[in-house]
Write a protein that holds these residues in place. Structure first.
Motif, PDB file in Angstrom:
ATOM      1  N   LEU A  45      34.730 -24.568  36.103  1.00 21.33           N
ATOM      2  CA  LEU A  45      34.386 -25.970  35.834  1.00 21.33           C
ATOM      3  C   LEU A  45      32.913 -26.108  35.472  1.00 21.33           C
ATOM      4  O   LEU A  45      32.563 -26.857  34.559  1.00 21.33           O
ATOM      5  N   TYR A  46      32.061 -25.387  36.167  1.00 26.63           N
ATOM      6  CA  TYR A  46      30.633 -25.416  35.861  1.00 26.63           C
ATOM      7  C   TYR A  46      30.384 -24.951  34.429  1.00 26.63           C
ATOM      8  O   TYR A  46      29.643 -25.590  33.672  1.00 26.63           O
ATOM      9  N   ASN A  47      31.023 -23.857  34.045  1.00 30.77           N
ATOM     10  CA  ASN A  47      30.844 -23.335  32.680  1.00 30.77           C
ATOM     11  C   ASN A  47      31.441 -24.267  31.627  1.00 30.77           C
ATOM     12  O   ASN A  47      30.884 -24.402  30.531  1.00 30.77           O
ATOM     13  N   LEU A  48      32.555 -24.919  31.948  1.00 37.94           N
ATOM     14  CA  LEU A  48      33.147 -25.893  31.024  1.00 37.94           C
ATOM     15  C   LEU A  48      32.188 -27.058  30.807  1.00 37.94           C
ATOM     16  O   LEU A  48      31.968 -27.485  29.666  1.00 37.94           O
ATOM     17  N   VAL A  49      31.614 -27.557  31.879  1.00 41.69           N
ATOM     18  CA  VAL A  49      30.663 -28.670  31.775  1.00 41.69           C
ATOM     19  C   VAL A  49      29.451 -28.257  30.941  1.00 41.69           C
ATOM     20  O   VAL A  49      28.982 -29.017  30.087  1.00 41.69           O
ATOM     21  N   LYS A  50      28.933 -27.056  31.173  1.00 41.44           N
ATOM     22  CA  LYS A  50      27.789 -26.572  30.392  1.00 41.44           C
ATOM     23  C   LYS A  50      28.146 -26.466  28.907  1.00 41.44           C
ATOM     24  O   LYS A  50      27.379 -26.872  28.042  1.00 41.44           O
ATOM     25  N   SER A  51      29.322 -25.937  28.637  1.00 42.03           N
ATOM     26  CA  SER A  51      29.781 -25.771  27.259  1.00 42.03           C
ATOM     27  C   SER A  51      29.953 -27.131  26.574  1.00 42.03           C
ATOM     28  O   SER A  51      29.516 -27.340  25.443  1.00 42.03           O
ATOM     29  N   TYR A  52      30.591 -28.078  27.275  1.00 42.56           N
ATOM     30  CA  TYR A  52      30.792 -29.412  26.713  1.00 42.56           C
ATOM     31  C   TYR A  52      29.447 -30.107  26.494  1.00 42.56           C
ATOM     32  O   TYR A  52      29.229 -30.742  25.465  1.00 42.56           O
ATOM     33  N   ASN A  53      28.551 -29.991  27.453  1.00 40.37           N
ATOM     34  CA  ASN A  53      27.248 -30.631  27.340  1.00 40.37           C
ATOM     35  C   ASN A  53      26.476 -30.095  26.132  1.00 40.37           C
ATOM     36  O   ASN A  53      25.827 -30.863  25.406  1.00 40.37           O
ATOM     37  N   ALA A  54      26.541 -28.791  25.891  1.00 41.38           N
ATOM     38  CA  ALA A  54      25.867 -28.195  24.728  1.00 41.38           C
ATOM     39  C   ALA A  54      26.436 -28.775  23.433  1.00 41.38           C
ATOM     40  O   ALA A  54      25.688 -29.098  22.501  1.00 41.38           O
ATOM     41  N   PHE A  55      27.754 -28.915  23.381  1.00 37.89           N
ATOM     42  CA  PHE A  55      28.399 -29.530  22.208  1.00 37.89           C
ATOM     43  C   PHE A  55      27.957 -30.984  22.055  1.00 37.89           C
ATOM     44  O   PHE A  55      27.537 -31.419  20.990  1.00 37.89           O
ATOM     45  N   TYR A  56      28.052 -31.746  23.141  1.00 39.74           N
ATOM     46  CA  TYR A  56      27.772 -33.184  23.109  1.00 39.74           C
ATOM     47  C   TYR A  56      26.327 -33.480  22.701  1.00 39.74           C
ATOM     48  O   TYR A  56      26.063 -34.467  22.018  1.00 39.74           O
ATOM     49  N   GLN A  57      25.400 -32.632  23.111  1.00 38.54           N
ATOM     50  CA  GLN A  57      23.993 -32.849  22.780  1.00 38.54           C
ATOM     51  C   GLN A  57      23.712 -32.641  21.293  1.00 38.54           C
ATOM     52  O   GLN A  57      22.819 -33.271  20.735  1.00 38.54           O
ATOM     53  N   ASP A  58      24.479 -31.755  20.656  1.00 36.11           N
ATOM     54  CA  ASP A  58      24.192 -31.387  19.262  1.00 36.11           C
ATOM     55  C   ASP A  58      25.056 -32.077  18.213  1.00 36.11           C
ATOM     56  O   ASP A  58      24.695 -32.101  17.037  1.00 36.11           O
ATOM     57  N   TYR A  59      26.195 -32.620  18.621  1.00 31.39           N
ATOM     58  CA  TYR A  59      27.110 -33.196  17.644  1.00 31.39           C
ATOM     59  C   TYR A  59      27.521 -34.606  18.052  1.00 31.39           C
ATOM     60  O   TYR A  59      28.010 -34.810  19.158  1.00 31.39           O
ATOM     61  N   PRO A  60      27.358 -35.565  17.159  1.00 33.21           N
ATOM     62  CA  PRO A  60      27.688 -36.959  17.489  1.00 33.21           C
ATOM     63  C   PRO A  60      29.197 -37.156  17.583  1.00 33.21           C
ATOM     64  O   PRO A  60      29.960 -36.419  16.985  1.00 33.21           O
ATOM     65  N   ILE A  61      29.562 -38.157  18.338  1.00 40.43           N
ATOM     66  CA  ILE A  61      30.981 -38.522  18.406  1.00 40.43           C
ATOM     67  C   ILE A  61      31.161 -39.878  17.734  1.00 40.43           C
ATOM     68  O   ILE A  61      31.786 -39.971  16.681  1.00 40.43           O
ATOM     69  N   ILE A  62      30.588 -40.904  18.309  1.00 35.76           N
ATOM     70  CA  ILE A  62      30.777 -42.252  17.785  1.00 35.76           C
ATOM     71  C   ILE A  62      30.174 -42.416  16.398  1.00 35.76           C
ATOM     72  O   ILE A  62      30.746 -43.078  15.534  1.00 35.76           O
ATOM     73  N   SER A  63      29.041 -41.784  16.151  1.00 36.25           N
ATOM     74  CA  SER A  63      28.384 -41.962  14.844  1.00 36.25           C
ATOM     75  C   SER A  63      28.869 -40.971  13.792  1.00 36.25           C
ATOM     76  O   SER A  63      28.394 -41.004  12.654  1.00 36.25           O
ATOM     77  N   GLU A  64      29.815 -40.107  14.150  1.00 40.44           N
ATOM     78  CA  GLU A  64      30.353 -39.140  13.185  1.00 40.44           C
ATOM     79  C   GLU A  64      31.037 -39.887  12.043  1.00 40.44           C
ATOM     80  O   GLU A  64      31.851 -40.776  12.263  1.00 40.44           O
ATOM     81  N   GLU A  65      30.677 -39.522  10.816  1.00 38.69           N
ATOM     82  CA  GLU A  65      31.226 -40.218   9.638  1.00 38.69           C
ATOM     83  C   GLU A  65      32.620 -39.730   9.258  1.00 38.69           C
ATOM     84  O   GLU A  65      33.444 -40.508   8.792  1.00 38.69           O
ATOM     85  N   ASN A  66      32.899 -38.447   9.424  1.00 36.44           N
ATOM     86  CA  ASN A  66      34.214 -37.902   9.107  1.00 36.44           C
ATOM     87  C   ASN A  66      35.188 -38.371  10.191  1.00 36.44           C
ATOM     88  O   ASN A  66      35.077 -37.982  11.352  1.00 36.44           O
TER      89      ASN A  66
END
Length: 124
Positions: A45-66
């Motif tokens: 779970l710790y590694n999943l959270v770290k992995s998700y956080n790295a993704f979330y910090q670098d790639y937008p979700i709501i502002s993603e145009e595609n």
């Protein structure tokens, strides 16, 4: 459930890392129970959270145009949240009230933004 066209989703390396981590959840649960080692699930779970956080910090979700990428990231986020909640419950860890409030707030804001983009999803 939010739909997206698989062929229109452009996965990046950080999304792939989260997907790989998510795919290991059943295996980790089995191994953790077989070995009577809850730390395996906690580390996962710790590694999943770290992995998700790295993704979330670098790639937008709501502002993603595609739109397909955006919808995919929404689904990935919700699946990650469900796995974290399930894993914590399996470990018998009660999440602090503040954490639940933050998750609730995240979901309310998150879904408010989604419904603004997709009014057809609204339950009126």
């Amino acid at each position: 459930k939010i739909n997206f066209k698989t062929e229109d989703v452009n996965l990046n390396s950080k999304e792939l890392e989260v997907i790989k981590s998510i795919s290991n959840f059943p295996k980790v649960i089995m191994e953790s129970s077989r070995e009577l080692s809850p730390y395996l699930l906690a580390n996962y779970l710790y590694n999943l959270v770290k992995s998700y956080n790295a993704f979330y910090q670098d790639y937008p979700i709501i502002s993603e145009e595609n739109i397909s990428n955006k919808n995919f990231r929404i689904e990935l986020s919700m699946l990650t949240l469900k796995i974290i909640e399930s894993g914590m419950k399996l470990l018998g860890i009660n999440m602090p009230d503040r954490m639940w409030v933050e998750i609730y707030f995240f979901e309310k804001v998150f879904f408010s933004l989604i419904l603004a983009d997709f009014p057809v999803l609204s339950r009126k």
